[in-house]
Design an enzyme around this catalytic site. Structure first.
Site, PDB file in Angstrom:
ATOM      1  N   ARG A 127      33.656  59.623  19.127  1.00  0.00           N
ATOM      2  CA  ARG A 127      33.937  58.732  17.995  1.00  0.00           C
ATOM      3  C   ARG A 127      33.855  57.265  18.427  1.00  0.00           C
ATOM      4  NH1 ARG A 127      33.695  63.146  16.121  1.00  0.00           N
ATOM      5  NH2 ARG A 127      34.987  64.054  14.473  1.00  0.00           N
ATOM      6  N   SER A 159      39.711  62.807   9.393  1.00  0.00           N
ATOM      7  CA  SER A 159      40.734  62.856  10.454  1.00  0.00           C
ATOM      8  C   SER A 159      41.303  61.458  10.643  1.00  0.00           C
ATOM      9  CB  SER A 159      40.117  63.303  11.776  1.00  0.00           C
ATOM     10  OG  SER A 159      39.587  64.582  11.674  1.00  0.00           O
ATOM     11  N   GLU A 166      41.724  56.796  13.954  1.00  0.00           N
ATOM     12  CA  GLU A 166      40.259  56.814  13.922  1.00  0.00           C
ATOM     13  C   GLU A 166      39.708  55.740  12.978  1.00  0.00           C
ATOM     14  OE1 GLU A 166      36.762  59.459  12.915  1.00  0.00           O
ATOM     15  OE2 GLU A 166      38.319  60.896  13.422  1.00  0.00           O
TER      16      GLU A 166
HETATM   17  N1  EPU Z   1      45.589  72.739  13.751  1.00  0.00           N
HETATM   18  C1  EPU Z   1      46.883  73.096  13.468  1.00  0.00           C
HETATM   19  N2  EPU Z   1      47.501  72.494  12.401  1.00  0.00           N
HETATM   20  C2  EPU Z   1      46.869  71.589  11.625  1.00  0.00           C
HETATM   21  C3  EPU Z   1      45.557  71.215  11.924  1.00  0.00           C
HETATM   22  C4  EPU Z   1      44.922  71.812  12.996  1.00  0.00           C
HETATM   23  O1  EPU Z   1      47.478  73.909  14.147  1.00  0.00           O
HETATM   24  O2  EPU Z   1      47.494  71.098  10.667  1.00  0.00           O
HETATM   25  C5  EPU Z   1      44.887  73.423  14.835  1.00  0.00           C
HETATM   26  C6  EPU Z   1      43.842  74.384  14.259  1.00  0.00           C
HETATM   27  O3  EPU Z   1      44.397  75.637  14.006  1.00  0.00           O
HETATM   28  C7  EPU Z   1      42.796  74.448  15.330  1.00  0.00           C
HETATM   29  C8  EPU Z   1      42.884  73.071  15.979  1.00  0.00           C
HETATM   30  O4  EPU Z   1      44.118  72.489  15.577  1.00  0.00           O
HETATM   31  O5  EPU Z   1      43.131  75.405  16.295  1.00  0.00           O
HETATM   32  C9  EPU Z   1      41.720  72.181  15.634  1.00  0.00           C
HETATM   33  O6  EPU Z   1      41.617  72.033  14.217  1.00  0.00           O
HETATM   34  P1  EPU Z   1      40.193  71.882  13.478  1.00  0.00           P
HETATM   35  O7  EPU Z   1      39.285  72.987  13.870  1.00  0.00           O
HETATM   36  O8  EPU Z   1      40.480  71.691  12.022  1.00  0.00           O
HETATM   37  O9  EPU Z   1      39.536  70.588  14.080  1.00  0.00           O
HETATM   38  P2  EPU Z   1      40.144  69.150  14.451  1.00  0.00           P
HETATM   39  O10 EPU Z   1      40.149  69.022  15.935  1.00  0.00           O
HETATM   40  O11 EPU Z   1      41.430  68.914  13.733  1.00  0.00           O
HETATM   41  C10 EPU Z   1      37.844  67.916  14.591  1.00  0.00           C
HETATM   42  C11 EPU Z   1      37.256  66.629  14.068  1.00  0.00           C
HETATM   43  C12 EPU Z   1      36.811  66.807  12.626  1.00  0.00           C
HETATM   44  C13 EPU Z   1      35.772  67.917  12.573  1.00  0.00           C
HETATM   45  C14 EPU Z   1      36.391  69.208  13.137  1.00  0.00           C
HETATM   46  C15 EPU Z   1      35.377  70.304  13.241  1.00  0.00           C
HETATM   47  C16 EPU Z   1      38.351  64.802  15.234  1.00  0.00           C
HETATM   48  C17 EPU Z   1      39.357  63.710  15.179  1.00  0.00           C
HETATM   49  N3  EPU Z   1      38.243  65.557  14.150  1.00  0.00           N
HETATM   50  O12 EPU Z   1      39.029  68.172  13.841  1.00  0.00           O
HETATM   51  O13 EPU Z   1      36.191  65.602  12.225  1.00  0.00           O
HETATM   52  O14 EPU Z   1      35.320  68.142  11.239  1.00  0.00           O
HETATM   53  O15 EPU Z   1      36.893  68.962  14.476  1.00  0.00           O
HETATM   54  O16 EPU Z   1      34.486  70.022  14.298  1.00  0.00           O
HETATM   55  O17 EPU Z   1      37.659  64.952  16.259  1.00  0.00           O
HETATM   56  C18 EPU Z   1      36.668  63.488  11.187  1.00  0.00           C
HETATM   57  O18 EPU Z   1      36.424  62.962  12.268  1.00  0.00           O
HETATM   58  O19 EPU Z   1      36.980  62.803  10.174  1.00  0.00           O
HETATM   59  C19 EPU Z   1      36.646  64.944  11.076  1.00  0.00           C
HETATM   60  C20 EPU Z   1      37.018  65.578   9.968  1.00  0.00           C
END
Ligand code: EPU
Length: 352
Positions: free
Chosen positions: A167, A248, A348
């Protein structure tokens, strides 16, 4: 040179996906590189600070903007080169990111499908090095064209010159000295070119996609992956057209293996992923969720009930959340996560 049209006291609520009410004292619509030069040649506008606005999907407005808002609306999608090893596709910076992804899938130039449905514009994609479902923009990037706001000079950058990180890119860093290439606040991206490798290979490593693949037989098509990504995102992320948000709100933090082992000893269920450089990435959404924030609100700023990493606008229309409320909630979350895990979450979006 034609004079550029400037709107005064322009409402920005429609132009930021949080739906925050704010105004731009001056807003210029940029439909070509020539429009940027016209702004720079305008006696009144030239001297004022500039703010480049794409789809407004990564900003928190905490007040009216005094800078001249350059709203990038440069259009165009075309295949510029085709070899045995890649398709090179060029998009105008003002195209909606998702429309550009859809266009490549529709025209048989696959490779961007994992990045479907990300809000925002093409021009903002390299600034942020957007990423999702196992792919980052830098994995599909060829080069971009931009105009330097200080000199009016057009220039082209390749991937190395963009200095992409998680990012992150050269566009997020101010110049530290005369020879430093930091370009924050200094450049307007006009066109982006993507390198889409041939033969196409599906990228299915991300757990949510691997699960879909396991339920289906055979190699999925690019269109199938595009549809899966859209379904996954719709199931857990709010549609900014319905509930205001900026995706995010915090970056996923990284820690050393020692720090991670220390946290795991206290929190065995913490979601973490090893990175190629040996560090460990933690899921910020999990950390925030573990602190009990999911579904909570402070004023009209809320934590989305299906994904704790997303802050949302619980107001509507004139009664929308303010940037101040969003930042108050963000700081309260940062404090909780720091007190419990000793980790500082970094926002972010750009706060202006
Ligand atoms: N999780 C929880 N509780 C929550 C949210 C997440 O326990 O309320 C756990 C999920 O169960 C999962 C892990 O955290 O095991 C990761 O969650 P998720 O797969 O939703 O991905 P993320 O790391 O929260 C990142 C990016 C997103 C992108 C997704 C998919 C960042 C900051 N965010 O989210 O990007 O769509 O991976 O690749 O890197 C964005 O940047 O705006 C964005 C949406």
């Amino acid at each position: 040179m034609t004079a550029v049209q400037v709107e005064h006291q322009a409402p920005l609520q429609r132009y930021n996906t949080f739906g925050i009410v704010a105004k731009a004292q001056r807003l210029a619509r940029i439909r070509s590189a020539a429009d940027i030069l016209a702004v720079l040649a305008d006696a009144e506008l030239a001297a004022l600070p500039k703010f480049v606005l794409g789809g407004g999907s990564n900003i928190v407005l905490t007040g009216d903007l005094r800078a001249v808002v350059l709203k990038v609306e440069i259009r165009g999608l075309r295949l510029v080169e085709e070899t045995d090893r890649a398709w090179i596709v060029e998009a105008g910076a003002g195209e909606r990111w998702h429309d550009a992804v859809q266009w490549t899938v529709d025209h048989g130039y696959p490779g961007l499908e994992n990045l479907a449905l990300i809000p925002g514009t093409v021009g903002a994609a390299p600034v942020q090095n957007i990423g999702a479902y196992g792919i980052e923009l830098q994995d599909r990037f060829e080069s971009l064209d931009a105009v330097d706001l200080q000199t009016g000079q057009p220039f082209t950058l390749n991937a190395a010159q963009c200095a992409f990180g998680y990012r992150d890119s050269v566009f997020k860093h101010p110049a530290a000295g005369p020879n430093d290439l930091g370009l924050a606040g200094r450049a307007v991206v006009t066109h982006v070119r993507f390198r889409l490798p041939r033969p196409w290979k599906p990228e299915l490593d991300y757990a949510d996609l691997a699960r879909r693949q396991a339920e289906n037989s055979g190699v999925p098509t690019p269109r199938q992956i595009f549809d899966w990504v859209c379904e996954i995102r719709r199931a857990k992320l709010p549609d900014p057209g319905v509930v205001g948000n900026a995706g995010s709100f915090f970056k996923n933090p990284t820690v050393s293996p020692e720090q991670c082992a220390d946290i795991i000893a206290r929190e065995p269920r913490i979601v973490h992923y090893p990175l190629p450089d040996g560090r460990i990435k933690l899921a910020a959404g999990w950390l925030i969720d573990a602190c009990g924030w999911k579904g909570k609100s402070v004023g009209k700023a809320g934590v989305y009930e299906k994904q704790a990493l997303v802050l949302v606008n619980r107001g509507q229309g004139a009664d929308s959340v303010t940037g101040g409320e969003v930042m108050t909630l963000a700081r309260a979350i940062q404090t909780s996560v720091y007190e419990r895990f000793g980790i500082r979450l970094e926002p972010e979006p750009v706060v202006v």
